[in-house]
Write a protein that holds these residues in place. Structure first.
Motif, PDB file in Angstrom:
ATOM      1  N   THR A  79       0.839  -1.199   0.000  1.00  0.00           N
ATOM      2  CA  THR A  79       0.000   0.000   0.000  1.00  0.00           C
ATOM      3  C   THR A  79       0.869   1.242   0.000  1.00  0.00           C
ATOM      4  N   ARG A  80       1.893   1.234   0.844  1.00  0.00           N
ATOM      5  CA  ARG A  80       2.776   2.394   0.971  1.00  0.00           C
ATOM      6  C   ARG A  80       3.627   2.593  -0.288  1.00  0.00           C
ATOM      7  N   TRP A  81       4.208   1.522  -0.797  1.00  0.00           N
ATOM      8  CA  TRP A  81       5.205   1.645  -1.862  1.00  0.00           C
ATOM      9  C   TRP A  81       4.660   1.459  -3.264  1.00  0.00           C
ATOM     10  N   GLU A  82       3.557   0.724  -3.399  1.00  0.00           N
ATOM     11  CA  GLU A  82       3.048   0.404  -4.729  1.00  0.00           C
ATOM     12  C   GLU A  82       1.622   0.910  -4.946  1.00  0.00           C
ATOM     13  N   ASN A  83       1.142   1.732  -4.023  1.00  0.00           N
ATOM     14  CA  ASN A  83      -0.195   2.333  -4.121  1.00  0.00           C
ATOM     15  C   ASN A  83      -1.309   1.314  -4.290  1.00  0.00           C
ATOM     16  N   GLN A  84      -1.161   0.164  -3.624  1.00  0.00           N
ATOM     17  CA  GLN A  84      -2.224  -0.831  -3.654  1.00  0.00           C
ATOM     18  C   GLN A  84      -3.222  -0.549  -2.546  1.00  0.00           C
ATOM     19  N   VAL A  85      -4.393  -1.113  -2.671  1.00  0.00           N
ATOM     20  CA  VAL A  85      -5.453  -0.917  -1.687  1.00  0.00           C
ATOM     21  C   VAL A  85      -5.148  -1.765  -0.452  1.00  0.00           C
ATOM     22  N   TYR A  86      -5.364  -1.180   0.718  1.00  0.00           N
ATOM     23  CA  TYR A  86      -5.161  -1.884   1.989  1.00  0.00           C
ATOM     24  C   TYR A  86      -6.514  -2.390   2.478  1.00  0.00           C
ATOM     25  N   PRO A  87      -6.759  -3.703   2.408  1.00  0.00           N
ATOM     26  CA  PRO A  87      -8.099  -4.231   2.684  1.00  0.00           C
ATOM     27  C   PRO A  87      -8.370  -4.649   4.128  1.00  0.00           C
ATOM     28  N   TYR A  88      -7.505  -4.317   5.075  1.00  0.00           N
ATOM     29  CA  TYR A  88      -7.653  -4.828   6.433  1.00  0.00           C
ATOM     30  C   TYR A  88      -8.176  -3.760   7.390  1.00  0.00           C
ATOM     31  N   SER A  89      -8.880  -4.220   8.419  1.00  0.00           N
ATOM     32  CA  SER A  89      -9.459  -3.312   9.416  1.00  0.00           C
ATOM     33  C   SER A  89      -8.400  -2.881  10.430  1.00  0.00           C
ATOM     34  N   ALA A  90      -8.754  -1.899  11.230  1.00  0.00           N
ATOM     35  CA  ALA A  90      -7.856  -1.420  12.285  1.00  0.00           C
ATOM     36  C   ALA A  90      -7.591  -2.532  13.300  1.00  0.00           C
ATOM     37  N   GLU A  91      -8.596  -3.324  13.599  1.00  0.00           N
ATOM     38  CA  GLU A  91      -8.425  -4.432  14.543  1.00  0.00           C
ATOM     39  C   GLU A  91      -7.455  -5.475  13.994  1.00  0.00           C
ATOM     40  N   GLU A  92      -7.604  -5.833  12.727  1.00  0.00           N
ATOM     41  CA  GLU A  92      -6.687  -6.788  12.106  1.00  0.00           C
ATOM     42  C   GLU A  92      -5.266  -6.231  12.072  1.00  0.00           C
ATOM     43  N   THR A  93      -5.156  -4.944  11.813  1.00  0.00           N
ATOM     44  CA  THR A  93      -3.850  -4.290  11.773  1.00  0.00           C
ATOM     45  C   THR A  93      -3.177  -4.361  13.140  1.00  0.00           C
TER      46      THR A  93
END
Length: 118
Positions: A56-70
């Motif tokens: 997400t940070r380096w390749e501008n991909q979508v981050y599909p995870y919730s704050a809890e999962e993170t």
């Protein structure tokens, strides 16, 4: 987060990919032991979340995870660090195992940093 060189980015993503593949293989081999399966499954998910954060940070991909999962992923990845650091003295400094360990530790540290900023 400070800028990360392209080489370190590639090595970090490759290292996490490698770790994920190894955990996927381990998961299939421990399917009969429920306790081991749970540990391996949680680690596998945490590394996938860490990889997604880097991408997400380096390749501008979508981050599909919730704050809890993170948060859970951060806790699991942080828990892996002491055992990885304990492995370092077992390898010769210039060996391929030492290089791979350094890359794995770096990739997990970077993943933790990015996850902490999500």
């Amino acid at each position: 987060m400070e800028p990360v060189a392209d080489t370190e980015r590639r090595h970090s993503i490759a290292s996490l990919d490698s770790s994920i593949r190894k955990l996927e293989k381990a998961l299939t081999s421990v399917q009969q032991n429920v306790a081991s399966t749970t540990v391996v499954s949680k680690r596998l998910k945490a590394l996938k979340i860490g990889l997604a954060a880097l991408q997400t940070r380096w390749e501008n991909q979508v981050y599909p995870y919730s704050a809890e999962e993170t948060q859970e992923a951060m806790h699991i990845i942080a828990g892996l660090m002491p055992s990885l650091h304990a492995m370092a003295p077992k390898f010769k400094p210039s060996s391929s195992q030492a290089t791979l360990l350094v890359r794995r530790v770096l990739s997990l540290e970077l993943a933790l940093q990015v996850l902490g900023e999500m």
